[in-house]
Design an enzyme around this catalytic site. Structure first.
Site, mmCIF file in Angstrom:
data_model
loop_
_atom_site.group_PDB
_atom_site.id
_atom_site.type_symbol
_atom_site.label_atom_id
_atom_site.label_comp_id
_atom_site.label_asym_id
_atom_site.label_seq_id
_atom_site.Cartn_x
_atom_site.Cartn_y
_atom_site.Cartn_z
ATOM 1 N N LEU A 193 44.878 88.071 7.513
ATOM 2 C CA LEU A 193 43.980 86.853 8.093
ATOM 3 C C LEU A 193 44.781 85.660 7.809
ATOM 4 O O LEU A 193 45.394 85.478 7.199
ATOM 5 C CB LEU A 193 42.691 86.866 7.196
ATOM 6 C CG LEU A 193 41.637 87.948 7.499
ATOM 7 C CD1 LEU A 193 40.534 87.923 6.437
ATOM 8 C CD2 LEU A 193 41.317 88.080 8.921
ATOM 9 N N HIS B 95 48.881 78.895 8.094
ATOM 10 C CA HIS B 95 49.302 79.978 8.925
ATOM 11 C C HIS B 95 48.488 80.125 10.592
ATOM 12 O O HIS B 95 47.766 80.828 10.625
ATOM 13 C CB HIS B 95 48.842 81.212 8.034
ATOM 14 C CG HIS B 95 47.635 81.161 7.500
ATOM 15 N ND1 HIS B 95 46.378 80.767 7.765
ATOM 16 C CD2 HIS B 95 47.253 81.286 6.092
ATOM 17 C CE1 HIS B 95 45.637 80.847 7.026
ATOM 18 N NE2 HIS B 95 46.062 81.206 5.760
ATOM 19 N N HIS C 79 53.653 78.467 1.681
ATOM 20 C CA HIS C 79 52.572 79.278 1.335
ATOM 21 C C HIS C 79 52.520 80.637 0.673
ATOM 22 O O HIS C 79 52.983 81.605 1.443
ATOM 23 C CB HIS C 79 51.715 79.278 3.013
ATOM 24 C CG HIS C 79 50.463 79.670 2.896
ATOM 25 N ND1 HIS C 79 49.237 79.354 3.383
ATOM 26 C CD2 HIS C 79 49.774 80.844 2.129
ATOM 27 C CE1 HIS C 79 48.264 80.040 2.909
ATOM 28 N NE2 HIS C 79 48.450 80.957 2.331
ATOM 29 N N LYS D 21 43.651 73.330 -1.683
ATOM 30 C CA LYS D 21 43.335 74.399 -0.732
ATOM 31 C C LYS D 21 41.642 74.694 -0.268
ATOM 32 O O LYS D 21 40.937 74.746 -1.276
ATOM 33 C CB LYS D 21 43.893 76.026 -0.990
ATOM 34 C CG LYS D 21 43.653 77.144 -0.103
ATOM 35 C CD LYS D 21 44.626 76.891 1.111
ATOM 36 C CE LYS D 21 44.256 78.038 2.045
ATOM 37 N NZ LYS D 21 44.764 79.138 2.018
ATOM 38 N N ASP E 124 52.852 83.108 3.654
ATOM 39 C CA ASP E 124 51.695 83.898 3.426
ATOM 40 C C ASP E 124 51.885 84.958 2.953
ATOM 41 O O ASP E 124 50.840 85.946 3.330
ATOM 42 C CB ASP E 124 50.659 83.799 4.671
ATOM 43 C CG ASP E 124 49.310 84.030 4.381
ATOM 44 O OD1 ASP E 124 49.074 83.825 3.009
ATOM 45 O OD2 ASP E 124 48.398 84.476 5.203
ATOM 46 N N ALA F 14 43.172 92.439 3.681
ATOM 47 C CA ALA F 14 44.126 91.652 4.473
ATOM 48 C C ALA F 14 45.260 91.122 3.680
ATOM 49 O O ALA F 14 44.946 90.462 2.693
ATOM 50 C CB ALA F 14 43.194 90.305 5.054
ATOM 51 N N HIS G 278 49.264 93.438 -1.518
ATOM 52 C CA HIS G 278 48.039 94.302 -2.044
ATOM 53 C C HIS G 278 48.685 95.698 -2.525
ATOM 54 O O HIS G 278 49.562 96.110 -1.619
ATOM 55 C CB HIS G 278 47.078 94.246 -0.994
ATOM 56 C CG HIS G 278 46.278 93.312 -0.790
ATOM 57 N ND1 HIS G 278 45.212 92.569 -1.379
ATOM 58 C CD2 HIS G 278 46.323 92.203 0.136
ATOM 59 C CE1 HIS G 278 44.622 91.732 -1.032
ATOM 60 N NE2 HIS G 278 45.274 91.251 -0.056
ATOM 61 N N HIS H 288 51.202 84.029 -1.803
ATOM 62 C CA HIS H 288 50.180 84.492 -3.007
ATOM 63 C C HIS H 288 51.054 85.176 -3.988
ATOM 64 O O HIS H 288 51.760 86.241 -3.633
ATOM 65 C CB HIS H 288 49.112 85.272 -2.318
ATOM 66 C CG HIS H 288 48.246 84.566 -1.367
ATOM 67 N ND1 HIS H 288 47.074 83.842 -1.536
ATOM 68 C CD2 HIS H 288 48.467 84.423 -0.060
ATOM 69 C CE1 HIS H 288 46.594 83.385 -0.433
ATOM 70 N NE2 HIS H 288 47.541 83.561 0.524
ATOM 71 N N ARG I 52 49.666 86.299 -7.076
ATOM 72 C CA ARG I 52 48.761 86.948 -7.703
ATOM 73 C C ARG I 52 48.822 86.786 -9.152
ATOM 74 O O ARG I 52 49.445 85.869 -9.680
ATOM 75 C CB ARG I 52 48.851 88.519 -7.606
ATOM 76 C CG ARG I 52 48.965 88.924 -6.123
ATOM 77 C CD ARG I 52 47.713 88.349 -5.373
ATOM 78 N NE ARG I 52 47.571 89.173 -4.089
ATOM 79 C CZ ARG I 52 46.913 88.730 -2.992
ATOM 80 N NH1 ARG I 52 46.244 87.536 -3.166
ATOM 81 N NH2 ARG I 52 46.890 89.164 -1.629
ATOM 82 N N HIS J 154 42.605 76.800 5.214
ATOM 83 C CA HIS J 154 42.476 78.254 5.736
ATOM 84 C C HIS J 154 41.649 78.105 7.015
ATOM 85 O O HIS J 154 40.510 77.769 7.059
ATOM 86 C CB HIS J 154 41.987 79.353 5.116
ATOM 87 C CG HIS J 154 41.930 80.874 5.603
ATOM 88 N ND1 HIS J 154 42.783 81.622 5.187
ATOM 89 C CD2 HIS J 154 41.192 81.089 6.570
ATOM 90 C CE1 HIS J 154 42.461 82.807 6.229
ATOM 91 N NE2 HIS J 154 41.408 82.468 6.716
HETATM 92 C C1 NCD Z 1 45.535 86.356 1.647
HETATM 93 C C2 NCD Z 1 45.254 87.103 0.532
HETATM 94 O O1 NCD Z 1 45.372 88.254 0.427
HETATM 95 O O2 NCD Z 1 45.161 86.407 -0.759
HETATM 96 N N1 NCD Z 1 45.415 87.424 2.754
HETATM 97 C C3 NCD Z 1 45.733 87.359 4.123
HETATM 98 O O3 NCD Z 1 45.569 88.026 4.906
HETATM 99 N N2 NCD Z 1 46.471 86.126 4.443
HETATM 100 C C4 NCD Z 1 44.497 85.203 1.786
HETATM 101 C C5 NCD Z 1 44.907 84.503 3.088
HETATM 102 O O4 NCD Z 1 45.704 83.575 2.838
HETATM 103 O O5 NCD Z 1 43.832 84.324 3.925
HETATM 104 ZN ZN ZN Z 2 47.249 82.882 2.408
#
Ligand code: NCD
Ligand code: ZN
Length: 347
Positions: free
Chosen positions: A221, A176, A15, A101, A249, A265, A253, A17, A19, A138
């Protein structure tokens, strides 16, 4: 004598991200440095909903991780109310989409185009069930009348349980998980229901985020819960139960977007993910269970071979840098400035 090093099959991260554009170029190497494969989340600003978009995104990721040629990004489709089941089936049979997803609409970052009512995508889920394509969820409801700390537990009751009843053969990863409720629920299901556990939910509870001043870099989150939930997640992770596997996860940011009146988040845990996970297993005297959680259970669930490579972890302290990357996109890594007990051996 305490164990000072550990050699295991190279882990995967189920899992992630990554970007896009400059942020992708800045963060992707941290995942590729440690993991053989990663499940790439599709919640880009323009969600990844077609095979062509996923193939193009995969090519950009491979470009950004070219220093680690063994790394394999596994792509996912972003489910919307109107996604075409045929597109998913084609993407899956061509090997582009590993999974799909489900974001409940407006549950988290870039989820506005998510699913507003799961019944609307039942034909899609039925198609996925029949071709063995995993559904990644999610697991939070979004109704304003449900307290944010209860959203995962209510999701189990109102969405997940009925879904599993209606589609007993569908492979589902409850992503998660953050509660004892979720860990217990997953454990009680058949083998086609699994769960990922992040490293931060094994290490922090909601007080770590809120006591002594709000810590925006620990906000994600689903939000961290009470201590009893953290302890239940640790128990699940070290149990060796094949239903539970590693998924960071990691969700970068820019610092300004986190340290804000309305902070985003997401925790950027990629840089020292393995070192933090192994620390948890070390603290629990369960280093012998680490390989299952990190490198064996995930591939087994996804029906993929384990990695050929090995990774060696050594108990040798290191300090996490204060920040990573360059303004305006600099990111604060999880545990910025703190000391860690373990490191990945580069011998
Ligand atoms: C994730 C994101 O920023 O893309 N944020 C997070 O808090 N985990 C999205 C997600 O998995 O909920
Ligand atoms: Zn995520």
């Amino acid at each position: 004598m305490a164990m000072e090093s550990l050699t295991i099959t190279q882990p995967d991260d189920w899992h992630v991200h990554l970007r896009d554009d400059e942020m992708l170029k800045q963060v992707a190497q941290y995942t590729a440095r440690q993991f053989g494969r990663a499940i790439i989340m599709p919640n880009l600003k323009v969600p990844v909903t077609t095979t062509a978009m996923a193939a193009a995104y995969q090519a950009r990721i491979l470009q950004a991780t070219s220093d680690y040629p063994g790394f394999k990004p596994l792509m996912t489709a972003y489910l919307t109310d109107t996604i075409d089941p045929q597109e998913l089936q084609t993407g899956h049979s061509e090997g582009i989409f590993t999974a799909a997803k489900l974001y409940p609409a407006n549950a988290t970052t870039n989820s506005a185009a998510g699913v507003s009512n799961i019944k609307l995508i039942y034909p899609v889920l039925e198609a996925m069930q029949s071709i063995g394509m995993p559904l990644l969820v999610h697991g939070e409801v979004v109704s304003p009348d449900v307290d944010i700390f209860d959203r995962e537990a209510v999701f189990i009751e109102t969405i997940l349980q009925p879904l599993i009843k209606d589609m007993p053969e569908l492979n589902v990863v409850f992503e998660h998980i953050t509660t004892k409720d979720a860990a217990d629920f997953v454990e009680a299901q058949a083998d086609n229901i699994g769960a990922t556990i992040t490293v931060h939910h094994l290490q922090i509870n909601r007080s770590d985020m809120l006591v002594g001043g709000i810590k925006p870099h620990l906000y994600c989150l689903p939000v961290a819960k009470r201590e009893e939930h953290r302890l239940a997640l640790r128990k699940a992770a070290i149990s060796g139960n094949k239903k539970f596997f590693l998924g960071t996860d990691t969700a970068p940011h820019a610092i300004g977007d986190k340290e804000s009146a309305c902070g985003c988040a997401g925790i950027f845990s990629a840089p020292h993910a393995l070192e933090n996970y192994v620390q948890v297993f070390d603290e629990e005297n369960s280093l012998d269970q680490f390989e299952k959680f990190a490198a064996l259970n995930g591939p087994a669930f996804y029906g993929l071979p384990i990695n050929d490579k090995k990774v060696r972890l050594v108990k040798k302290p290191q300090q996490v840098p204060a920040s990573i990357g360059h303004p305006p996109l600099a990111v604060s890594p999880y545990k910025a400035g703190e000391m860690l007990d373990w490191r990945i051996s580069t011998d």
